[in-house]
Scaffold this active site. Structure first.
Site, PDB file in Angstrom:
ATOM      1  CE1 TYR A  12      -3.235   2.930   0.815  1.00 52.77           C
ATOM      2  CE2 TYR A  12      -2.618   2.735   3.137  1.00 52.77           C
ATOM      3  CZ  TYR A  12      -3.304   3.383   2.123  1.00 52.77           C
ATOM      4  OH  TYR A  12      -4.065   4.483   2.433  1.00 52.77           O
ATOM      5  CG  ASP A  32       6.384  -6.987  -1.988  1.00 55.28           C
ATOM      6  OD1 ASP A  32       5.873  -8.013  -1.508  1.00 55.28           O
ATOM      7  OD2 ASP A  32       6.041  -5.838  -1.663  1.00 55.28           O
ATOM      8  CB  SER A 125       4.052   2.191  13.629  1.00 53.16           C
ATOM      9  OG  SER A 125       2.777   2.391  14.179  1.00 53.16           O
ATOM     10  CB  THR A 127       2.142   1.295  17.269  1.00 54.01           C
ATOM     11  OG1 THR A 127       1.473   0.479  18.219  1.00 54.01           O
ATOM     12  CG2 THR A 127       3.348   0.570  16.759  1.00 54.01           C
ATOM     13  CE1 TYR A 150       3.363  -3.590  12.110  1.00 55.06           C
ATOM     14  CE2 TYR A 150       2.255  -2.129  13.660  1.00 55.06           C
ATOM     15  CZ  TYR A 150       2.890  -2.329  12.459  1.00 55.06           C
ATOM     16  OH  TYR A 150       3.081  -1.279  11.604  1.00 55.06           O
ATOM     17  CE  LYS A 154       6.583  -1.752  11.394  1.00 58.81           C
ATOM     18  NZ  LYS A 154       7.353  -1.902  10.173  1.00 58.81           N
ATOM     19  N   GLY A 295      -6.537  -2.702  23.973  1.00 55.49           N
ATOM     20  CA  GLY A 295      -5.269  -2.175  23.454  1.00 55.49           C
ATOM     21  C   GLY A 295      -5.397  -0.800  22.829  1.00 55.49           C
TER      22      GLY A 295
HETATM   23  P1  NAD Z   1       1.569  -3.703   3.035  1.00 56.81           P
HETATM   24  O1  NAD Z   1       1.312  -5.023   3.666  1.00 56.81           O
HETATM   25  O2  NAD Z   1       0.609  -3.215   2.009  1.00 56.81           O
HETATM   26  O3  NAD Z   1       3.050  -3.646   2.435  1.00 56.81           O
HETATM   27  C1  NAD Z   1       4.115  -4.380   2.976  1.00 56.81           C
HETATM   28  C2  NAD Z   1       4.742  -5.139   1.834  1.00 56.81           C
HETATM   29  O4  NAD Z   1       5.849  -5.890   2.329  1.00 56.81           O
HETATM   30  C3  NAD Z   1       3.785  -6.129   1.163  1.00 56.81           C
HETATM   31  O5  NAD Z   1       3.822  -5.914  -0.233  1.00 56.81           O
HETATM   32  C4  NAD Z   1       4.367  -7.500   1.527  1.00 56.81           C
HETATM   33  O6  NAD Z   1       4.128  -8.455   0.509  1.00 56.81           O
HETATM   34  C5  NAD Z   1       5.840  -7.178   1.708  1.00 56.81           C
HETATM   35  N1  NAD Z   1       6.585  -8.063   2.604  1.00 56.81           N
HETATM   36  C6  NAD Z   1       6.283  -8.461   3.861  1.00 56.81           C
HETATM   37  N2  NAD Z   1       7.263  -9.230   4.358  1.00 56.81           N
HETATM   38  C7  NAD Z   1       8.229  -9.318   3.400  1.00 56.81           C
HETATM   39  C8  NAD Z   1       9.474  -9.981   3.314  1.00 56.81           C
HETATM   40  N3  NAD Z   1       9.946 -10.720   4.321  1.00 56.81           N
HETATM   41  N4  NAD Z   1      10.195  -9.860   2.182  1.00 56.81           N
HETATM   42  C9  NAD Z   1       9.730  -9.126   1.141  1.00 56.81           C
HETATM   43  N5  NAD Z   1       8.548  -8.482   1.161  1.00 56.81           N
HETATM   44  C10 NAD Z   1       7.802  -8.576   2.282  1.00 56.81           C
HETATM   45  O7  NAD Z   1       1.681  -2.634   4.224  1.00 56.81           O
HETATM   46  P2  NAD Z   1       1.787  -1.065   4.167  1.00 56.81           P
HETATM   47  O8  NAD Z   1       0.557  -0.504   4.774  1.00 56.81           O
HETATM   48  O9  NAD Z   1       2.198  -0.606   2.825  1.00 56.81           O
HETATM   49  O10 NAD Z   1       2.959  -0.841   5.211  1.00 56.81           O
HETATM   50  C11 NAD Z   1       4.313  -0.687   4.830  1.00 56.81           C
HETATM   51  C12 NAD Z   1       5.170  -0.616   6.070  1.00 56.81           C
HETATM   52  O11 NAD Z   1       4.708   0.460   6.890  1.00 56.81           O
HETATM   53  C13 NAD Z   1       5.095  -1.866   6.950  1.00 56.81           C
HETATM   54  O12 NAD Z   1       6.364  -2.104   7.502  1.00 56.81           O
HETATM   55  C14 NAD Z   1       4.119  -1.467   8.031  1.00 56.81           C
HETATM   56  O13 NAD Z   1       4.323  -2.190   9.220  1.00 56.81           O
HETATM   57  C15 NAD Z   1       4.441   0.010   8.206  1.00 56.81           C
HETATM   58  N6  NAD Z   1       3.332   0.789   8.756  1.00 56.81           N
HETATM   59  C16 NAD Z   1       2.106   0.727   8.162  1.00 56.81           C
HETATM   60  C17 NAD Z   1       1.050   1.434   8.707  1.00 56.81           C
HETATM   61  C18 NAD Z   1      -0.323   1.378   8.090  1.00 56.81           C
HETATM   62  O14 NAD Z   1      -1.291   1.748   8.755  1.00 56.81           O
HETATM   63  N7  NAD Z   1      -0.487   0.938   6.847  1.00 56.81           N
HETATM   64  C19 NAD Z   1       1.238   2.219   9.862  1.00 56.81           C
HETATM   65  C20 NAD Z   1       2.507   2.280  10.430  1.00 56.81           C
HETATM   66  C21 NAD Z   1       3.555   1.554   9.866  1.00 56.81           C
HETATM   67  C1  UD1 Z   2      -4.009   0.376  14.639  1.00 54.75           C
HETATM   68  C2  UD1 Z   2      -3.027  -0.459  15.425  1.00 54.75           C
HETATM   69  C3  UD1 Z   2      -1.647   0.172  15.332  1.00 54.75           C
HETATM   70  C4  UD1 Z   2      -1.229   0.361  13.875  1.00 54.75           C
HETATM   71  C5  UD1 Z   2      -2.297   1.215  13.190  1.00 54.75           C
HETATM   72  C6  UD1 Z   2      -2.014   1.454  11.736  1.00 54.75           C
HETATM   73  C7  UD1 Z   2      -4.349  -1.538  17.202  1.00 54.75           C
HETATM   74  C8  UD1 Z   2      -4.586  -1.620  18.669  1.00 54.75           C
HETATM   75  N1  UD1 Z   2      -3.471  -0.579  16.795  1.00 54.75           N
HETATM   76  O1  UD1 Z   2      -4.043   1.636  15.230  1.00 54.75           O
HETATM   77  O2  UD1 Z   2      -0.703  -0.640  15.998  1.00 54.75           O
HETATM   78  O3  UD1 Z   2       0.024   1.016  13.797  1.00 54.75           O
HETATM   79  O4  UD1 Z   2      -3.560   0.545  13.302  1.00 54.75           O
HETATM   80  O5  UD1 Z   2      -2.122   0.277  10.995  1.00 54.75           O
HETATM   81  O6  UD1 Z   2      -4.916  -2.285  16.431  1.00 54.75           O
HETATM   82  N2  UD1 Z   2     -12.221   1.683  15.006  1.00 54.75           N
HETATM   83  C9  UD1 Z   2     -13.573   1.432  15.157  1.00 54.75           C
HETATM   84  N3  UD1 Z   2     -14.118   0.402  14.436  1.00 54.75           N
HETATM   85  C10 UD1 Z   2     -13.380  -0.376  13.582  1.00 54.75           C
HETATM   86  C11 UD1 Z   2     -11.994  -0.088  13.425  1.00 54.75           C
HETATM   87  C12 UD1 Z   2     -11.458   0.936  14.176  1.00 54.75           C
HETATM   88  O7  UD1 Z   2     -14.263   2.096  15.920  1.00 54.75           O
HETATM   89  O8  UD1 Z   2     -13.936  -1.300  12.963  1.00 54.75           O
HETATM   90  C13 UD1 Z   2     -11.633   2.808  15.759  1.00 54.75           C
HETATM   91  C14 UD1 Z   2     -10.518   2.415  16.718  1.00 54.75           C
HETATM   92  O9  UD1 Z   2     -11.034   2.104  17.981  1.00 54.75           O
HETATM   93  C15 UD1 Z   2      -9.660   3.695  16.716  1.00 54.75           C
HETATM   94  C16 UD1 Z   2      -9.842   4.249  15.301  1.00 54.75           C
HETATM   95  O10 UD1 Z   2     -11.040   3.670  14.798  1.00 54.75           O
HETATM   96  O11 UD1 Z   2     -10.161   4.624  17.634  1.00 54.75           O
HETATM   97  C17 UD1 Z   2      -8.697   3.913  14.359  1.00 54.75           C
HETATM   98  O12 UD1 Z   2      -8.482   2.505  14.384  1.00 54.75           O
HETATM   99  P1  UD1 Z   2      -7.412   1.797  13.407  1.00 54.75           P
HETATM  100  O13 UD1 Z   2      -7.665   2.225  12.011  1.00 54.75           O
HETATM  101  O14 UD1 Z   2      -7.464   0.342  13.691  1.00 54.75           O
HETATM  102  O15 UD1 Z   2      -6.011   2.417  13.838  1.00 54.75           O
HETATM  103  P2  UD1 Z   2      -5.310   2.511  15.283  1.00 54.75           P
HETATM  104  O16 UD1 Z   2      -6.178   2.002  16.356  1.00 54.75           O
HETATM  105  O17 UD1 Z   2      -4.812   3.902  15.427  1.00 54.75           O
END
Ligand code: NAD
Ligand code: UD1
Length: 339
Positions: A12, A32, A125, A127, A150, A154, A295
């Site tokens: 993404y 990937d 993150s 988090t 998770y 991080k 959480g």
């Molecule tokens: P995503 O799952 O869409 O992208 C991660 C990609 O990494 C995927 O394409 C997956 O196939 C690939 N991948 C996983 N393990 C691998 C490995 N061992 N070798 C090669 N490829 C591998 O997730 P995203 O939302 O694009 O997130 C990207 C990064 O950002 C991740 O590290 C995620 O933890 C971090 N992050 C995401 C969010 C969020 O809300 N989307 C928030 C904070 C941090």
């Molecule tokens: C979650 C993860 C966090 C991660 C982040 C981005 C948990 C406890 N935390 O955070 O580690 O980095 O996603 O991927 O899962 N909500 C609803 N209904 C739903 C879904 C969410 O009410 O069906 C609320 C949640 O309670 C929160 C808000 O929406 O208040 C955002 O939730 P979410 O999108 O899951 O993100 P985070 O909780 O911030």
């Protein structure tokens, strides 16, 4: 010309960053294992940018596969997106999460060292802050207690990268702490494609709006926030992608570790998001109030000043943009990348 390696670049955030890097004139390579993505996202990035993306189907936890990429290319910097990211899954499969997310970070450092690649940008993150007693979160705050494996992966990766920087004075590591990425490219052709039922709010809302899911459960209405529902810092994924471009440019001229929040600095509640999505898109999002999710914290949003002052980056897109672009992607691709 040297290239920027995007591990997890088909995912993404990686696919949106690929567009910004290519549009800025960088050459990129994607590695990937497609464990949570498909080649289709890369094909669509190629269509949007009119450029070809060399890619390796490679697992970064596999040393040989990772080595091969560095042997065959002149790599200037790495943006390390590859990782597993489902919080709930990390609780039920902790070993898989620690192994994937930590081994990939460790392997990368070793292979980078061997090939004298000195610039790394890492997807961390918000988090890692745990549950601090005040908002906004700024980078000087200590990391907190994570509520799931998770989050620990991080925090541990951040520590590993910081220690590596202490040992190697030529190394640059930029730790980017994302807040809540949402939205999609304005074309509506790439976006977030979660496997199964989404855990995160925005994909859940859009799947309710499109009719795939019946109603949203709002997790808790008794938080100390303006309407009792949880408050978060939602950031458009294109803004987030541009933050990576700014980080790479900064890394080109600096060494050592720097940490940056990537958020907007604005907090919106769950009900703010539901109402905005309904208004902007003219759709209905039925919901019910449910218990709090274990959480979860009441309120989390960034102090984004450091990224603004040092990287010259700030989020530009509005809540309206986030809602509109999420819906465009969802409507055009109700089954994600599966036609
Ligand atoms: P995503 O799952 O869409 O992208 C991660 C990609 O990494 C995927 O394409 C997956 O196939 C690939 N991948 C996983 N393990 C691998 C490995 N061992 N070798 C090669 N490829 C591998 O997730 P995203 O939302 O694009 O997130 C990207 C990064 O950002 C991740 O590290 C995620 O933890 C971090 N992050 C995401 C969010 C969020 O809300 N989307 C928030 C904070 C941090
Ligand atoms: C979650 C993860 C966090 C991660 C982040 C981005 C948990 C406890 N935390 O955070 O580690 O980095 O996603 O991927 O899962 N909500 C609803 N209904 C739903 C879904 C969410 O009410 O069906 C609320 C949640 O309670 C929160 C808000 O929406 O208040 C955002 O939730 P979410 O999108 O899951 O993100 P985070 O909780 O911030």
């Amino acid at each position: 010309m040297s290239k920027i390696l995007l591990t997890g670049g088909a995912g993404y955030i990686g696919s949106h960053t690929a567009i910004e890097m290519l549009n800025a004139g960088y050459e990129i390579i994607v590695a990937d294992n497609f464990s949570n993505s498909s080649k289709e996202s890369l094909r669509r990035v190629e269509k949007i940018t009119g450029k070809t993306i060399p890619f390796y189907q490679a697992d970064i936890t596999d040393k040989e596969q990772t080595e091969k990429i560095f042997e065959e290319n002149d790599i200037a910097a790495v943006i390390h997106f590859a990782g597993l990211k489902s919080v709930g899954e990390s609780v039920s499969c902790p070993v898989r999460y620690y192994k994937n997310n930590l081994l990939s970070s460790l392997n990368l450092l070793e292979v980078m060292e061997k090939h004298h690649v000195k610039k790394l940008v890492f997807s961390s993150s918000a988090t890692v802050y745990g549950n601090p007693d005040h908002v906004p979160f700024d980078e000087t705050m200590p990391v907190g207690v994570c509520t799931n494996p998770y989050g620990w992966t991080k925090q541990m990766s951040e520590q590993i990268f910081q220690d590596a920087c202490v040992a190697d004075k030529d190394l640059t590591v930029i730790l980017l702490r994302y807040f809540n990425p949402v939205g999609a490219h304005e074309s509506g052709t790439i976006g977030e494609a979660p496997n199964g039922t989404p855990n995160n709010l925005m994909p859940y809302i859009s799947q309710v709006a499109v009719g795939t899911l019946k109603q949203l459960s709002v997790y808790g209405s008794d938080y100390p926030t303006h309407d009792g529902t949880g408050v978060r810092d939602y950031i458009h994924v294109v803004d987030l992608a541009k933050g990576h471009l700014a980080a790479i440019r900064y890394a080109e001229t600096h060494t050592g570790t720097e940490i940056f929040n990537l958020g907007t600095g604005c907090g919106y509640s769950v009900l703010d998001m539901v109402k905005a999505f309904e208004k902007v898109n003219g759709v209905s999002v039925p919901y019910r109030i449910a218990d709090r999710r274990p959480g979860d914290i009441a309120s989390a949003y960034a102090d984004p000043a450091k990224a603004r002052d040092i990287l010259g980056w700030q989020a530009e897109k509005t809540l309206e943009d986030m809602c509109r672009d999420t819906w465009k992607w969802q409507r055009q691709n109700p089954n994600g990348y599966n036609a």
